[in-house]
Design a protein around this motif. Sequence first.
Motif, PDB file in Angstrom:
ATOM      1  N   LYS A 118       0.825  -1.217   0.000  1.00  0.00           N
ATOM      2  CA  LYS A 118       0.000   0.000   0.000  1.00  0.00           C
ATOM      3  C   LYS A 118       0.857   1.264   0.000  1.00  0.00           C
ATOM      4  CE  LYS A 118      -4.429  -0.626   1.378  1.00  0.00           C
ATOM      5  NZ  LYS A 118      -5.537  -0.256   2.240  1.00  0.00           N
ATOM      6  N   ASP A 119       2.139   1.093   0.287  1.00  0.00           N
ATOM      7  CA  ASP A 119       3.042   2.249   0.310  1.00  0.00           C
ATOM      8  C   ASP A 119       3.443   2.586  -1.128  1.00  0.00           C
ATOM      9  OD1 ASP A 119       5.083   4.014   0.473  1.00  0.00           O
ATOM     10  OD2 ASP A 119       6.323   2.813   1.841  1.00  0.00           O
ATOM     11  N   HIS A 120       2.889   3.677  -1.635  1.00  0.00           N
ATOM     12  CA  HIS A 120       3.075   3.960  -3.055  1.00  0.00           C
ATOM     13  C   HIS A 120       4.359   4.733  -3.366  1.00  0.00           C
ATOM     14  CE1 HIS A 120      -0.666   2.149  -4.034  1.00  0.00           C
ATOM     15  NE2 HIS A 120      -1.271   2.882  -3.116  1.00  0.00           N
ATOM     16  N   ASN A 121       5.172   4.953  -2.326  1.00  0.00           N
ATOM     17  CA  ASN A 121       6.414   5.691  -2.551  1.00  0.00           C
ATOM     18  C   ASN A 121       7.502   4.853  -3.201  1.00  0.00           C
ATOM     19  OD1 ASN A 121       5.491   8.093  -1.510  1.00  0.00           O
ATOM     20  ND2 ASN A 121       5.931   7.442   0.592  1.00  0.00           N
ATOM     21  N   MET A 122       7.341   3.563  -3.168  1.00  0.00           N
ATOM     22  CA  MET A 122       8.449   2.739  -3.681  1.00  0.00           C
ATOM     23  C   MET A 122       8.373   2.579  -5.201  1.00  0.00           C
ATOM     24  SD  MET A 122       7.138  -0.841  -2.356  1.00  0.00           S
ATOM     25  CE  MET A 122       5.400  -0.961  -2.172  1.00  0.00           C
ATOM     26  N   GLY A 123       9.518   2.173  -5.738  1.00  0.00           N
ATOM     27  CA  GLY A 123       9.635   2.077  -7.191  1.00  0.00           C
ATOM     28  C   GLY A 123       8.808   0.948  -7.773  1.00  0.00           C
ATOM     29  N   GLU A 124       8.657   0.980  -9.071  1.00  0.00           N
ATOM     30  CA  GLU A 124       7.853  -0.020  -9.753  1.00  0.00           C
ATOM     31  C   GLU A 124       8.442  -1.421  -9.591  1.00  0.00           C
ATOM     32  OE1 GLU A 124       6.650   0.223 -14.159  1.00  0.00           O
ATOM     33  OE2 GLU A 124       6.081   2.143 -13.233  1.00  0.00           O
ATOM     34  N   THR A 126      10.256  -2.606  -7.123  1.00  0.00           N
ATOM     35  CA  THR A 126       9.970  -3.119  -5.778  1.00  0.00           C
ATOM     36  C   THR A 126       8.516  -3.590  -5.670  1.00  0.00           C
ATOM     37  OG1 THR A 126      11.482  -1.396  -5.079  1.00  0.00           O
ATOM     38  CG2 THR A 126      10.359  -2.609  -3.341  1.00  0.00           C
ATOM     39  N   GLN A 127       7.636  -2.809  -6.244  1.00  0.00           N
ATOM     40  CA  GLN A 127       6.211  -3.195  -6.276  1.00  0.00           C
ATOM     41  C   GLN A 127       6.061  -4.597  -6.871  1.00  0.00           C
ATOM     42  OE1 GLN A 127       3.172  -1.589  -5.783  1.00  0.00           O
ATOM     43  NE2 GLN A 127       3.576   0.623  -5.715  1.00  0.00           N
TER      44      GLN A 127
END
Length: 322
Positions: A118-124, A126-127
């Motif tokens: 849910k943490d949208h700060n990380m890079g694609e 990592t997602q």
Amino acid sequence: MIGRSVLTIIPPELHSDEPRILATIARGERIEHFETVRLTKSGTRIDVSLTISPIKDDEGGIIGAAKILRDITEQKKIADTLQRSEKLAAVGRLAATMAHEINNPLESVTNLLYLARKDHNMGERTQEYLKLADQELDRVAHVARQTLGFYRENSAPVLFKVSPVISDLVDVYSYRFRNRDVHVERELDEAAELFAPVGEFRQVFSNLLVNAIDALPSKGGRVRIRLQSGHDWNGTARSGVRLTVADSGGGIAPETMPRIFESFYTTKRDIGTGLGLWLTRSIVQKYGGRIQVRSRVQIGTVFSVFWPREAAHGESVAGISA
Ligand SMILES: Nc1ncnc2c1ncn2[C@@H]1O[C@H](COP(=O)(O)OP(=O)(O)O)[C@@H](O)[C@H]1O
Ligand SMILES: [Mg+2]
């Protein structure tokens, strides 16, 4: 046999035992309950228990030997069966313990991954990694749950309403149903009640449900769950509940059918344990219930369980049977 060597009834590879036996007798000692193999007239091998005593003359000199052979083939078979079922029970306990130990951390990691995603700060990148981790975790959870996840839960019988228990479990798998576009139909008698250990009932339903999902194609398909209160379908007046889990999956091949309740029999290479139905049946039988299956290849499969409202008086409610 008169006039022929005693070696006639001894299998060739055991001939060397005979001098040892004779030497023992020559020392005046007895041999008792020595388990070995002998040949019958037709040449088949049988398990025997051997007792040999020396025969002495008046002066105490040894002049011969008396041999008694008992055919213990049947006893051997019983002992083997017993040992096998003890092994299975031990494996069951081991798997139950492991599933139990694995489930709690698994839940935490699943929740943590959910939060992390849910943490949208990380890079694609990592997602994407987290998504893969989530999928792999799902596989582990699947195996753990399917093995003996609910086995250890409180096993004291309680009176409970069955339909919420079923609905809760369907919710546990709802993610997978949605993911794979599975259409789930529920027809649940809200009044149905049982006096039984909830954990074991859940285990039974969960195993049938997971098998139904596994049988479906990777997209689409239907699962129908029906719960009715009623009587045993064999015509006796026993009251209880009937639980039916039907799927529109690949079905069970006629040559596979006789084996599906065997322990460790599976046709699923990666995720199969072959313990689900074996355990399901032993639980159902333990409480005096019955399980039935009908299946047609390419059409689907229907499992029905009758679970008596209360285990009949004097019915065995202990132990796992092979
Ligand atoms: N609903 C079903 N549809 C098709 N095959 C099934 C179904 N349920 C069970 N089976 C067959 O029975 C086998 C044994 O099932 P089970 O004891 O639950 O072990 P597992 O699911 O680990 O393979 C499965 O591998 C599968 O071949
Ligand atoms: Mg299974």
